[in-house]
Design a protein around this motif. Structure first.
Motif, PDB file in Angstrom:
ATOM      1  N   UNK A 119     -16.764  -5.436   1.156  1.00 15.26           N
ATOM      2  CA  UNK A 119     -16.022  -4.831   2.258  1.00 15.26           C
ATOM      3  C   UNK A 119     -15.250  -3.602   1.833  1.00 15.26           C
ATOM      4  N   UNK A 120     -14.256  -3.268   2.636  1.00 13.50           N
ATOM      5  CA  UNK A 120     -13.488  -2.041   2.449  1.00 13.50           C
ATOM      6  C   UNK A 120     -12.001  -2.346   2.364  1.00 13.50           C
ATOM      7  N   UNK A 121     -11.350  -1.791   1.359  1.00 13.34           N
ATOM      8  CA  UNK A 121      -9.900  -1.893   1.225  1.00 13.34           C
ATOM      9  C   UNK A 121      -9.259  -0.647   1.810  1.00 13.34           C
ATOM     10  N   UNK A 122      -8.185  -0.836   2.548  1.00 12.70           N
ATOM     11  CA  UNK A 122      -7.390   0.250   3.099  1.00 12.70           C
ATOM     12  C   UNK A 122      -6.029   0.180   2.420  1.00 12.70           C
ATOM     13  N   UNK A 123      -5.715   1.190   1.615  1.00 15.96           N
ATOM     14  CA  UNK A 123      -4.434   1.251   0.912  1.00 15.96           C
ATOM     15  C   UNK A 123      -3.554   2.296   1.590  1.00 15.96           C
ATOM     16  N   UNK A 124      -2.323   1.913   1.943  1.00 14.81           N
ATOM     17  CA  UNK A 124      -1.358   2.856   2.498  1.00 14.81           C
ATOM     18  C   UNK A 124      -0.077   2.774   1.678  1.00 14.81           C
ATOM     19  N   UNK A 125       0.595   3.922   1.551  1.00 18.67           N
ATOM     20  CA  UNK A 125       1.836   3.937   0.774  1.00 18.67           C
ATOM     21  C   UNK A 125       2.763   5.044   1.263  1.00 18.67           C
ATOM     22  N   UNK A 126       4.043   4.785   1.050  1.00 13.23           N
ATOM     23  CA  UNK A 126       5.090   5.769   1.344  1.00 13.23           C
ATOM     24  C   UNK A 126       6.288   5.394   0.486  1.00 13.23           C
ATOM     25  N   UNK A 127       6.800   6.388  -0.252  1.00 12.85           N
ATOM     26  CA  UNK A 127       7.902   6.140  -1.183  1.00 12.85           C
ATOM     27  C   UNK A 127       7.503   4.992  -2.104  1.00 12.85           C
ATOM     28  N   UNK A 128       8.259   3.933  -2.175  1.00 21.32           N
ATOM     29  CA  UNK A 128       7.925   2.793  -3.041  1.00 21.32           C
ATOM     30  C   UNK A 128       7.325   1.629  -2.268  1.00 21.32           C
ATOM     31  N   UNK A 129       6.903   1.868  -1.046  1.00 17.93           N
ATOM     32  CA  UNK A 129       6.324   0.813  -0.205  1.00 17.93           C
ATOM     33  C   UNK A 129       4.811   0.951  -0.177  1.00 17.93           C
ATOM     34  N   UNK A 130       4.123  -0.130  -0.509  1.00 19.70           N
ATOM     35  CA  UNK A 130       2.656  -0.132  -0.568  1.00 19.70           C
ATOM     36  C   UNK A 130       2.102  -1.281   0.253  1.00 19.70           C
ATOM     37  N   UNK A 131       1.019  -1.005   0.968  1.00 22.12           N
ATOM     38  CA  UNK A 131       0.346  -2.034   1.766  1.00 22.12           C
ATOM     39  C   UNK A 131      -1.155  -1.930   1.529  1.00 22.12           C
ATOM     40  N   UNK A 132      -1.830  -3.040   1.714  1.00 19.33           N
ATOM     41  CA  UNK A 132      -3.287  -2.991   1.693  1.00 19.33           C
ATOM     42  C   UNK A 132      -3.826  -3.937   2.750  1.00 19.33           C
TER      43      UNK A 132
END
Length: 75
Positions: free
Chosen positions: A38-51
């Motif tokens: 499948x596909x991973x979607x990584x998002x980040x801003x400052x020190x906050x990371x989500x996947x």
């Protein structure tokens, strides 16, 4: 459902979400054919990371439609 053909999805390229959910966040999408298929979607801003993970390209395009993402790729 939206028009999935008009979605600009790029793999293994860093981008910035210019419009839609999480405007201003960095984004990267990676295909994982060996482990999950499948596909991973990584998002980040400052020190906050989500996947997040989706199973198919069609699912990934639907995420783009639902979030109304407009992404500036190559950042």
């Amino acid at each position: 459902m939206g028009n999935v053909n008009s979605v600009d999805v790029r793999l293994d390229v860093d981008g910035v979400i210019m419009k839609g959910v999480k405007t201003g966040w960095k984004i990267r999408i990676e295909y994982d054919p060996e482990d999950t298929g499948g596909y991973y979607i990584f998002t980040s801003r400052n020190n906050e990371n989500h996947d997040a993970w989706v199973a198919t390209m069609e699912d990934l395009k639907e995420v783009f439609n639902e979030t109304r993402w407009v992404i500036s790729w190559g950042h």
